[in-house]
Design an enzyme around this catalytic site. Structure first.
Site, PDB file in Angstrom:
ATOM      1  CG  HIS A   1      42.884  43.457  45.268  1.00  0.00           C
ATOM      2  ND1 HIS A   1      42.327  42.381  45.924  1.00  0.00           N
ATOM      3  CD2 HIS A   1      44.146  43.579  45.771  1.00  0.00           C
ATOM      4  CE1 HIS A   1      43.181  41.883  46.794  1.00  0.00           C
ATOM      5  NE2 HIS A   1      44.310  42.585  46.717  1.00  0.00           N
TER       6      HIS A   1
ATOM      7  CG  ASP B   1      48.509  43.587  46.182  1.00  0.00           C
ATOM      8  OD1 ASP B   1      47.279  43.643  46.377  1.00  0.00           O
ATOM      9  OD2 ASP B   1      49.217  42.621  46.536  1.00  0.00           O
TER      10      ASP B   1
ATOM     11  CG  HIS C   1      45.712  39.118  44.392  1.00  0.00           C
ATOM     12  ND1 HIS C   1      46.400  40.089  43.702  1.00  0.00           N
ATOM     13  CD2 HIS C   1      45.707  39.529  45.685  1.00  0.00           C
ATOM     14  CE1 HIS C   1      46.818  41.018  44.539  1.00  0.00           C
ATOM     15  NE2 HIS C   1      46.395  40.712  45.753  1.00  0.00           N
TER      16      HIS C   1
ATOM     17  NE  ARG D   1      43.506  32.260  53.355  1.00  0.00           N
ATOM     18  CZ  ARG D   1      44.032  33.350  52.796  1.00  0.00           C
ATOM     19  NH1 ARG D   1      43.413  34.510  52.901  1.00  0.00           N
ATOM     20  NH2 ARG D   1      45.154  33.288  52.127  1.00  0.00           N
TER      21      ARG D   1
END
Ligand SMILES: C=C1C[C@]23C[C@@]1(O)CC[C@H]2[C@@]12CCC[C@@](C)(C(=O)O1)[C@H]2[C@@H]3C(=O)O
Ligand SMILES: O=C(O)CCC(=O)C(=O)O
Ligand SMILES: [Fe+2]
Length: 336
Positions: free
Chosen positions: A218, A220, A275, A284
């Site tokens: 995607h 941002d 990304h 994480r």
């Protein structure tokens, strides 16, 4: 003046596109979360790495400008954000996601809402679910924090409010440097009411990391995004001509990336970097601050002399509404 929450209100999601999997009771990756083409998820280390820039470098303006125009992203060190604040924000984020599922569901994002607990807003655009849970904060998280910890919410609120405040100042400083290097006039910077949203991300420990995906590819919906990632790797950015490049965690560094709005404003000189996030056997965490101009601010592409504008002007509010319907095709709707 519209707010970020108002901009998303007209695009409600179904509950099955909001409620995360109960990761605490899941021992294997269910069919609903298995991604095809899993070979593509196995990382290679044979590639150039994202530039690392020191904010105190005398050449910082040119370095940041160059990184934004070539990669659409960079890692930032000596950024001036107190390291204790980064540590405290990560430990509060861990405290939040470690709560039992039934507790987290008390602060589930409303179907037409923006803040609270839930999965990524882009979920409906993909056939499979992501191995991810998130919590979005805009301004004070008080109402949600009080529900999660009726007698013990002050620490969470103080840390998250301070984190947003400090990140906004850093984002303003970075935006100034980027504008200077791109020769975008300071007038474009008169945003009395810039908007920020803080997204806490959790990628639970995954029993079969090569078959699941933390966040699908995607870009941002921001001017800039400033991300703090925990010491576990997973973030990858897509570089034209190279492919997926891992952004290796550097202790105390921040990852800065160009969002759709800076891509538009820079007349496509800065790529809105694509990304994604891979998952690991280890849990994480990451914390992303999305820095945006006011929702009604008209973004007029600033072309280099002699070049024609590539996009028509658009407000963030309108762009959000286009992206809510068309995701990555959104830019093609404003292309000239
Ligand atoms: C400000 C925002 C950007 C975001 C949508 C949101 O309202 C809050 C959540 C953000 C996030 C985080 C995970 C990835 C992403 C694509 C998503 O689905 O939700 C981003 C959104 C975005 O950048 O469009
Ligand atoms: O977790 C990460 O490293 C990236 C998160 C991200 O891309 C986002 O919140 O938009
Ligand atoms: Fe992102």
């Amino acid at each position: 003046m519209s707010t970020l929450s108002e901009a998303y209100r007209d695009f409600p999601l179904h509950l099955h596109h909001i409620i995360p999997l109960d990761f605490n009771s899941t021992r294997a990756v269910p069919e609903s979360h298995i991604w095809p083409n899993s070979d593509d998820l196995i990382s290679s280390h044979d590639h150039p790495s994202l530039p690392v820039i020191d904010l105190n470098d005398p050449q910082v303006t040119q370095l940041i400008g160059h990184a934004c125009e070539t990669w659409g992203a960079f890692q930032l060190v000596n950024h001036g954000i107190p390291l204790n604040l980064l540590k405290d924000a990560e430990s509060e984020t861990r405290r939040l996601f470690s709560l039992p599922t039934r507790q987290k569901l008390k602060v589930l994002r409303a179907p037409g809402g923006t803040t609270g607990y839930g999965i990524a807003r882009i979920t409906p655009f993909f056939a499979k679910y992501m191995w991810h849970e998130g919590f979005t904060i805009i301004g004070s998280p008080f109402d949600h924090a009080k529900q999660l910890w009726p007698h013990d919410h002050a620490q969470f609120c103080d840390v998250m409010e301070n984190y947003q405040k400090k990140m906004r100042i850093l984002a303003e400083r970075l935006t100034k440097l980027i504008f200077e290097s791109l020769e975008i006039s300071e007038e474009e910077l008169i945003w009395v009411d810039s908007t920020t949203a803080l997204q806490l991300n959790s990628y639970p420990s995954c029993p079969d990391p090569n078959r699941a995906l933390g966040l699908a590819p995607h870009t941002d919906t921001s001017m800039l995004t400033i991300l703090h990632q925990s010491s576990i790797s997973g973030l990858q950015i897509f570089k034209e001509g190279v492919g997926w490049v891992s952004v290796m965690p550097i202790a105390d560094a921040l990852v800065v990336n160009v969002g759709d709005l800076l891509h538009i404003l820079s007349n496509a000189r800065c790529p809105n970097v694509l990304h994604r996030v891979l998952v690991r056997e280890r849990h994480r965490l990451s914390m992303a601050v999305f820095y945006c101009p006011p929702m009604d601010f008209n973004l007029v592409p600033v072309a280099k002399s002699g070049q024609a504008p590539k996009y028509r002007s658009v407000t963030e509010k309108e762009f959000i509404s286009i992206k809510a319907k068309h995701l990555e095709k959104a830019l093609s709707f404003i292309k000239l």
